[in-house]
Design an enzyme around this catalytic site. Structure first.
Site, short mmCIF file in Angstrom:
data_model
loop_
_atom_site.label_atom_id
_atom_site.label_comp_id
_atom_site.label_asym_id
_atom_site.label_seq_id
_atom_site.Cartn_x
_atom_site.Cartn_y
_atom_site.Cartn_z
NE ARG A 97 -3.54 -2.33 -0.05
CZ ARG A 97 -3.33 -3.52 -0.54
NH1 ARG A 97 -2.39 -3.69 -1.52
NH2 ARG A 97 -4.31 -4.54 -0.49
CB SER A 125 -9.06 -1.07 4.21
OG SER A 125 -9.50 -2.09 3.40
CD GLU A 174 -5.17 0.33 2.93
OE1 GLU A 174 -5.94 0.04 1.83
OE2 GLU A 174 -5.25 -0.93 3.64
#
Length: 302
Positions: free
Chosen positions: A174, A225, A295
């Protein structure tokens, strides 16, 4: 800001909006105003806009479709550049796809699946733009952008345009080099796909869409998320095991469907979400000794 506003408008770079609420431009429907929000009509307009912004020494940042993004209630000072309509061109040559940074990930995945091209099945439910997906190395179902990206055209803060290879983007979970090490905007991406059976590809796409629909709260505004998975653990499982699903602060609520989603249950402020994030972090650390990292990208403020 009047001078820079007039200059941007005079150059016809695209939309130029003053004190624009960013809640209109994020999937969680939260965020205070940007002093200026501009949406360039093409890459040339983007370059011109950045040239003007730098001349006036005004802070700026870019956003895409507003997923994986939480904007502070105070908003963002300076200029927000929205990479969207006008920067969403697409060209397919064999199994190589060149696509603009403003192109919808979901739309692109759907279109290429129907052409019998495989590689973006994992992205069938990711509600962002290609530029944002490269920036975040977006992924799901065991794959991510790093597995298909050949190179990306990046516009850096000094106004220079440069192609970066997959290796030069330094992808990891990520993250990419564009987030902190070399801040920049993905203007265009070149992807390597694979030819396959259209029926099989569409079938995988549908399976992934069904999974997201059945397990994630897309009926509420959300940012995707919230936490990175603290491997070998999974963020949603930790939150669920801690009994936190459904916990609510103000208008922000941990989804009843998935522990790694915070939804805007109605009138939520960024502070509600941030307080809920801190509560989850503290609880998981105390219960399991696991540190949780966000995130979702948190931007703006005083």
């Amino acid at each position: 800001m009047l001078t820079i506003t007039d200059e941007l408008k005079n150059e016809n770079i695209g939309k130029v909006l003053v004190n624009e609420p960013l809640a209109k431009h994020t999937t969680i429907k939260i965020g205070g105003p940007a002093d200026l929000l501009i949406e360039p009509t093409n890459s040339e307009s983007l370059e011109k806009a950045l040239e003007i912004i730098k001349k006036h020494d005004v802070p700026w940042r870019a956003i895409g479709r507003g997923s994986n993004l939480l904007v502070a209630d105070e908003g963002i000072r300076g200029v927000v550049i929205k990479i969207g309509t006008g920067m969403d061109e697409m060209n397919i040559e064999g199994d190589v796809l060149t696509v603009g940074g403003g192109y919808s990930v979901i739309k692109l995945a759907t279109i290429i699946s129907k052409k019998g091209l495989s590689g973006l099945e994992f992205a069938s439910g990711i509600p962002g733009s290609i530029g944002g997906a490269v920036y975040m190395n977006a992924g799901a179902h065991g794959s991510d952008m790093s597995t298909i990206l050949i190179k990306a055209l990046v516009l850096f803060e000094d106004g220079s345009l440069q192609w970066l290879t997959n290796e030069e983007l330094e992808f990891s979970y990520r993250t990419s080099i564009l987030q902190e090490k070399r801040p920049g905007i993905c203007v265009q991406a070149v992807l390597k796909l694979q030819e396959g059976k259209k029926e099989d590809i569409v079938g995988v796409m549908q399976k992934n869409k069904d999974y997201r629909r059945d397990t994630q709260p897309w009926n509420y505004p959300c940012a995707g998320s919230i936490f990175r998975n603290p491997l070998p653990h999974y963020a949603g499982k930790l939150v669920e095991d801690a009994g936190l699903k459904g916990h609510q602060i103000g208008g922000a609520k941990i989804s009843d469907m998935h522990g790694n989603f915070i939804v805007n249950a109605g009138g939520a402020k960024a502070k509600d979400v941030l307080d809920l994030i801190d509560f989850v972090k503290q609880t998981i650390l105390e219960k399991y000794g696991v540190s949780m990292e966000t995130e979702v990208e948190i931007i703006g403020g005083k």
